[in-house]
Design an enzyme around this catalytic site. Structure first.
Site, mmCIF file in Angstrom:
data_model
loop_
_atom_site.group_PDB
_atom_site.id
_atom_site.type_symbol
_atom_site.label_atom_id
_atom_site.label_comp_id
_atom_site.label_asym_id
_atom_site.label_seq_id
_atom_site.Cartn_x
_atom_site.Cartn_y
_atom_site.Cartn_z
ATOM 1 C CG PHE A 1 -1.902 -1.025 1.367
ATOM 2 C CD1 PHE A 1 -3.203 -0.809 0.940
ATOM 3 C CD2 PHE A 1 -1.577 -2.255 1.916
ATOM 4 C CE1 PHE A 1 -4.164 -1.805 1.058
ATOM 5 C CE2 PHE A 1 -2.532 -3.261 2.033
ATOM 6 C CZ PHE A 1 -3.823 -3.041 1.597
ATOM 7 C CG ASP A 2 0.785 5.946 -1.533
ATOM 8 O OD1 ASP A 2 1.962 6.235 -1.266
ATOM 9 O OD2 ASP A 2 -0.127 6.779 -1.625
ATOM 10 C CG LEU A 3 0.658 6.541 4.924
ATOM 11 C CD1 LEU A 3 0.083 5.387 5.747
ATOM 12 C CD2 LEU A 3 1.755 7.249 5.698
ATOM 13 C CG ASP A 4 0.920 10.711 2.690
ATOM 14 O OD1 ASP A 4 0.559 10.398 3.835
ATOM 15 O OD2 ASP A 4 2.012 11.252 2.442
#
Length: 218
Positions: free
Chosen positions: A10-13
């Site tokens: 996953f990306d975060l932001d």
């Protein structure tokens, strides 16, 4: 029954945590400080979301890029907890994936310590076995380095992994790494923008991932 997808990156932001207002406010403050003669609208700031800030500031004002990075990070650090928001259904979906023993990792263009802070504020830190921040790689997304590093640490193959993100950098990084990709329709840049990069899946809520990984089971 075997799983085709065992590993979720996953990306975060903008994907797991709504940091959009924090990022925009941080850019606004930094640009006002270093480029006071030019006014940046919200729409002009949106393209800055996703790429590393070193790249953005290096393009805008290369001779003062390091100062801008320091200012930006200080502002973000000061206002972090008050400006980040939760996306509906994210916690529940990530917890469900964790409880079903999927391998979970973060691959972000934000530095490691800030990634961990955001995860902890939202109570998500306990679900991820691997977290890759911008300061742990030589080349950021869309280069596949971070994804490949996460796969190695998780002892996972490309064929069994999927990269989920809100930005074209995430989709391209996934394609460059040879993994499946999923965009999130709640991206601040819009679902249509992400679709032009042809992700394998488009999520309209994080819970959609559960159906995807279950459907992939053989």
């Amino acid at each position: 029954m075997t799983r085709e997808i065992t590993t979720l990156l996953f990306d975060l932001d903008g994907t797991l945590i709504n940091t959009n207002e924090l990022i925009i406010a941080s850019f606004q403050a930094t640009l006002k400080e270093f480029l006071p003669e030019k006014e940046f609208s919200r729409e002009e700031i949106l393209p800055f979301i996703g790429p590393p800030i070193s790249e953005t500031f290096g393009n805008l004002l290369p001779e003062r890029a390091e100062e801008m990075i320091t200012f930006y990070r200080a502002f973000t650090n000061e206002h972090h907890d008050e400006l980040i928001l939760e996306y509906d259904g994210v916690y529940e979906a990530i917890r469900a994936l964790y409880e079903e023993d999927y391998k979970l990792a973060i691959v972000s263009t934000k530095i490691y310590d800030t990634v961990m802070r955001g995860l902890k504020v939202m109570g998500l830190d306990k679900f991820f076995q691997v977290v890759i921040g911008f300061d742990q790689v030589k080349t950021a997304k869309p280069d596949p380095e971070g994804i490949n590093m996460a796969l190695t640490l998780l002892n996972a193959s490309q064929e069994e992994a999927i990269m989920i993100g809100d930005n074209y950098h995430d989709i391209l990084a996934g394609k460059n790494a040879g993994v499946k990709t999923a965009g999130v329709a709640w991206s601040i840049k819009g679902e249509e923008t992400l679709l032009t990069y042809e992700p394998d899946y488009m999520l309209h809520k994080m819970g959609d991932l559960l159906k995807i990984v279950h459907d992939e089971e053989q």
